[in-house]
Design a protein around this motif. Structure first.
Motif, short mmCIF file in Angstrom:
data_model
loop_
_atom_site.label_atom_id
_atom_site.label_comp_id
_atom_site.label_asym_id
_atom_site.label_seq_id
_atom_site.Cartn_x
_atom_site.Cartn_y
_atom_site.Cartn_z
N LEU A 25 77.11 62.94 6.30
CA LEU A 25 75.72 62.54 6.54
C LEU A 25 74.74 63.38 5.72
O LEU A 25 73.76 62.87 5.20
CB LEU A 25 75.41 62.64 8.03
CG LEU A 25 76.10 61.60 8.91
CD1 LEU A 25 76.05 62.00 10.37
CD2 LEU A 25 75.53 60.22 8.69
N ILE A 37 70.70 54.79 7.94
CA ILE A 37 72.10 55.09 8.26
C ILE A 37 72.41 54.57 9.65
O ILE A 37 71.76 54.94 10.62
CB ILE A 37 72.39 56.60 8.18
CG1 ILE A 37 72.08 57.13 6.78
CG2 ILE A 37 73.83 56.88 8.58
CD1 ILE A 37 72.15 58.64 6.67
N ALA A 52 75.77 63.23 14.52
CA ALA A 52 75.19 62.01 13.91
C ALA A 52 73.74 61.80 14.32
O ALA A 52 72.94 61.27 13.52
CB ALA A 52 76.03 60.80 14.28
N ALA A 56 71.27 59.92 11.68
CA ALA A 56 71.37 58.46 11.72
C ALA A 56 70.07 57.80 12.16
O ALA A 56 69.34 58.34 13.00
CB ALA A 56 72.50 58.03 12.65
N SER A 87 83.59 58.70 7.37
CA SER A 87 83.03 59.95 7.89
C SER A 87 83.65 61.20 7.27
O SER A 87 83.13 62.29 7.45
CB SER A 87 83.19 59.99 9.41
OG SER A 87 84.54 59.90 9.76
#
Length: 193
Positions: A25, A37, A52, A56, A87
């Motif tokens: 990320l 995302i 995340a 995200a 990932s």
């Protein structure tokens, strides 16, 4: 001038990926700062979701498996293209989205795969770093009970439509550590083992 980030969503399908998702990320935010995302999480029991949340735009939960997560990506996305990133992958080529979008314009292209650094893999359809049109993805019937090899259904559809898979070398690295069976060395990136 069109902002190319407005043309695609980044989708990460994951489960219990705390070991690599942060680097993944972070690489996306560093190289494609305005990217939307979407993380599709298979009900992780580790810190995947917590990590995340700081990156995200949206987190979706599912518990049916990888094939289902792949299929719903096209239904969740609002953009014309979807950029799948695993990932355990770090994006290293900030031009990959632009190159991929241009390949869709110039050729009869069904998907564009970003290959690992120093590891050209110019066959098949790994979804480690792959861009595909949303309408293409939505045209594929993914069986919900398939837990892996969901790319078979994508490849079959692309073949029937006479669409090609294109490749862009040196676009990503795998971020997990592994021990080489040949040398016994511990390698940071798969490509160097």
């Amino acid at each position: 001038m069109v902002n190319i980030n407005a043309l695609f969503d980044v989708v990460i399908r994951t489960k219990n990926s705390e070991r690599g998702i942060g680097k993944c990320l972070s690489s996306i935010r560093r190289l494609i700062p305005d990217a939307d995302i979407i993380v599709i999480d298979g009900k992780s029991t580790d810190n995947t979701v917590r990590i995340a949340e700081s990156f995200a735009s949206k987190i979706i939960y599912e518990d049916k498996g990888l094939s289902f997560a792949t299929g719903i990506a096209g239904k969740i996305s609002t953009k014309d293209f979807i950029l799948f990133i695993d990932s355990d992958v770090e994006l290293i080529n900030d031009k990959f989205p632009e190159i991929a979008l241009n390949l869709f314009k110039k050729f009869k292209t069904g998907a564009v795969v970003g290959n690992s650094l120093h590891f050209p893999f110019n066959y098949g359809l790994p979804l480690g770093l792959t861009m595909i049109e949303r309408h293409t993805l939505n045209s594929i019937d993914f069986p919900e009970n398939v837990k892996g090899r969901e790319t078979y259904y994508i490849q079959s559809y692309l073949r029937k439509q006479k669409l090609k898979v294109r490749y862009v070398n040196n676009s990503m690295i795998h971020t997990y550590t592994l021990k080489s069976l040949d040398t016994g060395r511990i390698c940071l990136y798969k490509a160097y083992c």
